[in-house]
Write a protein that holds these residues in place. Sequence first.
Motif: not given
Length: 271
Positions: A35-39, A42-46, A103-107, A112-114
Amino acid sequence: MTTTGADPRTEHTAWRADREETLREPHGWLSLTALHWLTPEEGTIPGLPGTWRVADADHVAITATAADGVVLPAAPEPLDGIAHVRPVDGLPGVLVTVGERVVEIARRSEDFALRVRDPQALTRTAFDGVPTFGYDEAAVVDGLFTAYEEPGRIAVDAVVAGLQHFPTALGEVAFTYRGARQRLVALAGRDGGLSLHFRDATSGDTTYGAGRILKTDDPGRDGTLRLDLNRVVNLPCAFTDHATCPLPPAGNVLTVALEAGERTPHRPDLA
């Protein structure tokens, strides 16, 4: 809930089999691995190709090349460039495919979370069923639904600190269990019917501490409905740390121990 005239225990056994089959789905809740919270940065996800960021108040931007293999919903070919997706708060996220993973992108509220759903997740591959209390005929009770004059959107906290959910409260359901009168706020079910989310005296002991949930059919015109408390189930957060489940509405606590339905599940990832 629908009855067919079959033996209640036989019906319950079939229902439990369906429940566990759903949990075992390749990209179901047991497949969550991150679970990653987006900002806005621009960034990568492990472990994932491309870059991911919050584009504006409503959209998430994904940047990838065709070689990355990021496939958007209903897209025939992998993304090659920048795409914007718009998840909606309170609804299932937008599902993006990366190989065998989803990959689920949810609000959630303004955030916003991935979430990564991987069929090879240990929580799925080592899943050996959900422990339950034995079927209890006394846990099938009659209830009475009293609707509010107007449905209302309420705020409830989540298992993630600082996060809130905003379900719709439709009214209250009253019933008697083991001689004690109970009353619970009834929430709108996602696919119709009612959702009763509550804690009881077993919560945090033999059952999951953040509560369990019972989904029912729509009540009759006179408000009557049948509650099979043997079908009380865990929310996804009982199985994984990567869910953002709501907590029960304030006051939704039974005055007795409900020794029916699902118990605290075994977590192979924590063993």
